[in-house]
Design a protein around this motif. Structure first.
Motif, PDB file in Angstrom:
ATOM      1  N   ARG A  23       0.718  -1.313  -0.037  1.00 20.63           N
ATOM      2  CA  ARG A  23      -0.163  -0.018  -0.051  1.00 20.63           C
ATOM      3  C   ARG A  23       1.030   1.226   0.135  1.00 20.63           C
ATOM      4  N   GLU A  24       2.105   1.223   0.528  1.00 30.56           N
ATOM      5  CA  GLU A  24       3.019   2.322   0.572  1.00 30.56           C
ATOM      6  C   GLU A  24       3.540   2.723  -0.674  1.00 30.56           C
ATOM      7  N   TRP A  25       3.525   1.920  -1.693  1.00 32.57           N
ATOM      8  CA  TRP A  25       4.156   2.323  -3.082  1.00 32.57           C
ATOM      9  C   TRP A  25       3.239   3.082  -3.583  1.00 32.57           C
ATOM     10  N   ASN A  26       4.162   4.391  -4.476  1.00 34.31           N
ATOM     11  CA  ASN A  26       3.272   4.999  -5.301  1.00 34.31           C
ATOM     12  C   ASN A  26       3.647   4.395  -6.641  1.00 34.31           C
TER      13      ASN A  26
ATOM     14  N   ARG B 251      -5.622   4.128  -0.165  1.00 31.61           N
ATOM     15  CA  ARG B 251      -4.751   5.175  -0.260  1.00 31.61           C
ATOM     16  C   ARG B 251      -4.075   5.114   1.277  1.00 31.61           C
ATOM     17  N   ALA B 252      -2.730   5.120   1.294  1.00 35.33           N
ATOM     18  CA  ALA B 252      -2.245   5.381   2.467  1.00 35.33           C
ATOM     19  C   ALA B 252      -2.062   6.848   2.916  1.00 35.33           C
TER      20      ALA B 252
ATOM     21  N   HIS C 238       0.306   8.309   4.693  1.00 35.27           N
ATOM     22  CA  HIS C 238       1.417   9.075   4.520  1.00 35.27           C
ATOM     23  C   HIS C 238       2.176   8.681   3.109  1.00 35.27           C
ATOM     24  N   GLN C 239       1.919   9.165   1.954  1.00 36.69           N
ATOM     25  CA  GLN C 239       2.492   8.909   0.630  1.00 36.69           C
ATOM     26  C   GLN C 239       3.525   9.615   0.359  1.00 36.69           C
ATOM     27  N   HIS C 240       4.600   9.141  -0.086  1.00 37.08           N
ATOM     28  CA  HIS C 240       5.786  10.298  -0.886  1.00 37.08           C
ATOM     29  C   HIS C 240       5.570  10.402  -2.027  1.00 37.08           C
ATOM     30  N   ASP C 241       6.182  11.451  -2.647  1.00 43.89           N
ATOM     31  CA  ASP C 241       5.969  11.973  -3.886  1.00 43.89           C
ATOM     32  C   ASP C 241       6.813  11.199  -5.074  1.00 43.89           C
TER      33      ASP C 241
END
Length: 174
Positions: free
Chosen positions: A128-131, A149-150, A152-155
């Motif tokens: 789930r953390e993967w973009n 959607r997680a 805390h999602q990174h860009d």
């Protein structure tokens, strides 16, 4: 009532021929059309058995290589990637292909997976953390990211899914 006969040509050796490859066609009456029609329950049972036994043939394959390819034609293939993953290619033709990436670490982000679905489906199971970026061309088909959607999602993009779906679908799941 018209009685039709199914004729099968059998290749028999010509008696007394020197060359064993010399053959001639000789028709034999094999089954009448009525007898063939009476065998439809047997064909139905054999078809049902093939469906039931087909459920037990497909097992998850653990792949040790870093680049994974999968092909599902009139059936399905299910692969689970090893710890290091650099990319892959999945194709589903009238069947399904599944790639499980939950236990992997990505080497060099972003990693690209090419997914081709024609009258079938390709499923990618990712954390789930993967973009994930979907770049799939759907032609009478679809492409979707079905994960929740997680918070805390990174860009940075971790996985790029490219390819096309013709009368089929490509889905990213968790």
């Amino acid at each position: 009532m018209i009685r039709s006969v199914v004729t099968i040509y059998r290749y028999d050796r010509i008696p007394g021929a020197i060359d064993p490859e010399q053959t001639y066609n000789r028709p034999y009456e094999y089954l009448t059309a009525e007898e063939v029609i009476q065998l439809w329950p047997l064909a139905l049972v054999l078809f049902g058995l093939s469906l039931v036994l087909g459920q037990y043939r497909s097992q998850v394959q653990h792949v040790d290589g870093s680049y994974i390819t999968g092909l599902g034609v009139f059936g399905d293939t299910e692969k689970r990637a090893s710890k290091l993953f650099t990319g892959g290619s999945l194709t589903a033709l009238f069947g399904g292909a599944t790639l499980d990436l939950r236990d992997t670490t990505l080497e060099g982000r972003p990693v690209t997976v090419t997914a081709t679905a024609a009258f079938g489906g390709v499923d990618l199971i990712v954390p789930r953390e993967w973009n994930v970026a979907l770049d799939v061309l759907p032609i009478f088909g679809g492409a979707s990211d079905d994960r929740l959607r997680a918070q805390h999602q990174h860009d940075d993009v971790d996985l790029i899914v490219t390819g096309f779906a013709v009368f089929g679908g490509v889905a990213v799941k968790d």
